[in-house]
Design an enzyme around this catalytic site. Structure first.
Site, PDB file in Angstrom:
ATOM      1  N   THR A 282       0.815  -1.220   0.000  1.00  5.45           N
ATOM      2  CA  THR A 282       0.000   0.000   0.000  1.00  5.45           C
ATOM      3  C   THR A 282       0.849   1.271   0.000  1.00  5.45           C
ATOM      4  O   THR A 282       0.474   2.282  -0.591  1.00  5.45           O
ATOM      5  CB  THR A 282      -0.948  -0.026   1.218  1.00  5.45           C
ATOM      6  OG1 THR A 282      -1.840  -1.132   1.065  1.00  5.45           O
ATOM      7  CG2 THR A 282      -1.767   1.238   1.345  1.00  5.45           C
TER       8      THR A 282
ATOM      9  N   THR B 267       1.626  -4.276   4.285  1.00  2.00           N
ATOM     10  CA  THR B 267       1.478  -4.576   5.706  1.00  2.00           C
ATOM     11  C   THR B 267       0.801  -5.926   5.965  1.00  2.00           C
ATOM     12  O   THR B 267       0.910  -6.458   7.059  1.00  2.00           O
ATOM     13  CB  THR B 267       0.659  -3.476   6.404  1.00  2.00           C
ATOM     14  OG1 THR B 267      -0.589  -3.345   5.719  1.00  2.00           O
ATOM     15  CG2 THR B 267       1.385  -2.158   6.397  1.00  2.00           C
TER      16      THR B 267
HETATM   17  N1  ASP Z   1      -3.104  -3.705   2.429  1.00  2.00           N
HETATM   18  C1  ASP Z   1      -1.806  -4.055   2.136  1.00  2.00           C
HETATM   19  C2  ASP Z   1      -0.757  -3.049   2.598  1.00  2.00           C
HETATM   20  O1  ASP Z   1      -0.959  -2.516   3.601  1.00  2.00           O
HETATM   21  C3  ASP Z   1      -1.543  -4.532   0.803  1.00  2.00           C
HETATM   22  C4  ASP Z   1      -0.330  -5.379   0.880  1.00  2.00           C
HETATM   23  O2  ASP Z   1      -0.091  -6.021   1.881  1.00  2.00           O
HETATM   24  O3  ASP Z   1       0.457  -5.327  -0.058  1.00  2.00           O
HETATM   25  O4  ASP Z   1       0.246  -2.797   2.019  1.00  2.00           O
END
Ligand code: ASP
Length: 329
Positions: free
Chosen positions: A18, A94
């Site tokens: 993200t 994350t």
């Molecule tokens: N929602 C995720 C992030 O926080 C997407 C991922 O893990 O790439 O990056």
């Protein structure tokens, strides 16, 4: 004189997530697009703190990272230290950060800090947290006190140990915690504060082979044991069960697991998300005393996903015998 020559040298490796995501066409959602240079450009203040070089190692959502990619990242990061980097910062998604951080921590042999961060809000969203997290990660990477602590996870101005950290919220900015343990430190007005001194670390050698697989299954109410019984026939070489409560399963699962534990290492962890498994409290069939008597290992404080990583690395070293020592560590 070149001002950069006086600054500490840091390398920023970017894996996607993200923190690197931006919106494309309306209605299509955000995808990873920003590489290391663009992330750095979004935080010009960093240039005054360190001489930072960037490498875009991949641009993936973190669900699509793999152990193979992480081994390549590790080799790259070690190479950067050999080439004189005083710290390495990694950005990634994350969603699997808690797993990659632990994987890399088990293999990180350097005193030089490896600091991982990401963001909960995409780069194209107002109030995005990527730049602030990157700044805090660089501040932690630069702090002398961060040496010898292995891989540190820095988000929301908190510093977490790789073995303890978990993503505990799907969309909140405050998504990272170390349940039952607490953050190892924080960043306050640019100052890096740890709650204690670093402790001696145990590090594993690189795995000798990587093709093996370790399964992870959740215990749940009224689950049949068909999936469990299939595990040995599917070629898995190790199994982790996220058990109820203090590390418990049903009577039927206890019987099925007893058979599996004769052929492969089985770890029973807790699915609760906080606290250790028990060792000597409960006496019913499916509780820790029964499971240990049938050859299973209790996870202690290690969460099921991190147990799977530890077991995968130990099987890759043909050193399953070291498992009890690691779980007690
Ligand atoms: N929602 C995720 C992030 O926080 C997407 C991922 O893990 O790439 O990056």
């Amino acid at each position: 004189m070149n001002e950069k020559a006086c600054l500490p040298r840091i390398t920023l490796g970017c894996l996607g997530g993200t923190v690197s995501m931006q919106a494309g066409l309306p209605g299509t959602g955000v995808t990873p697009q920003l590489g290391g240079d663009e992330l750095l450009a979004g935080m010009p203040q960093l240039g005054a703190l360190a001489d930072i070089s960037t490498v875009t190692l991949c641009l993936l959502p973190s669900a699509s990272l793999s152990f193979r990619i992480l081994l390549d990242v590790l080799a790259w990061a070690r190479g950067e230290v050999e080439r004189g980097a005083q710290a390495v910062v990694l950005t990634q998604g994350t969603d699997t950060l808690e797993e990659s951080a632990y994987f890399l921590d088990l293999l990180w042999p350097c005193d030089v800090p490896l600091v991982m961060t990401g963001a909960m809000r995409p780069a194209s969203q107002p109030g995005n947290d990527g730049p602030a997290n990157l700044l805090a990660a660089v501040q932690v990477a630069l702090a002398a006190k961060s040496q010898g602590r292995g891989v540190l996870v820095v988000l929301n101005d908190q510093i977490h140990l790789a073995a303890q950290v978990r993503k505990t919220a799907s969309l909140s900015i405050a998504a990272f915690e170390s349940p039952g343990w607490g953050p190892e430190g924080s960043v306050v007005e640019g100052q890096v504060i740890f709650r204690g001194a670093s402790v001696p670390r145990k590090v594993l050698p690189l795995p000798k082979h990587c093709e093996h697989r370790v399964a992870l299954l959740d215990a749940c109410l009224d689950a049949d044991s068909a999936l469990l019984q299939a595990i040995p026939t599917l070629g898995y070489e190790g199994l982790v069960v996220a058990g109820f409560g203090a590390g418990h399963v049903s009577t039927a699962w206890s019987q099925a697991l007893a058979r599996i534990a004769k052929d492969m290492p089985v770890i029973v962890a807790t699915r609760t998300g906080c606290g250790p498994t028990a060792r000597a409290t409960y006496g019913f069939v499916g509780a820790e005393i029964d499971l240990q008597s049938k050859g299973m290992h209790m996870a202690g404080r290690l969460c099921p996903r991190k147990c799977r990583i530890l077991l995968w690395l130990l099987i890759g070293l043909d050193d399953q015998a070291a498992l009890p020592g690691w779980l007690a560590h």
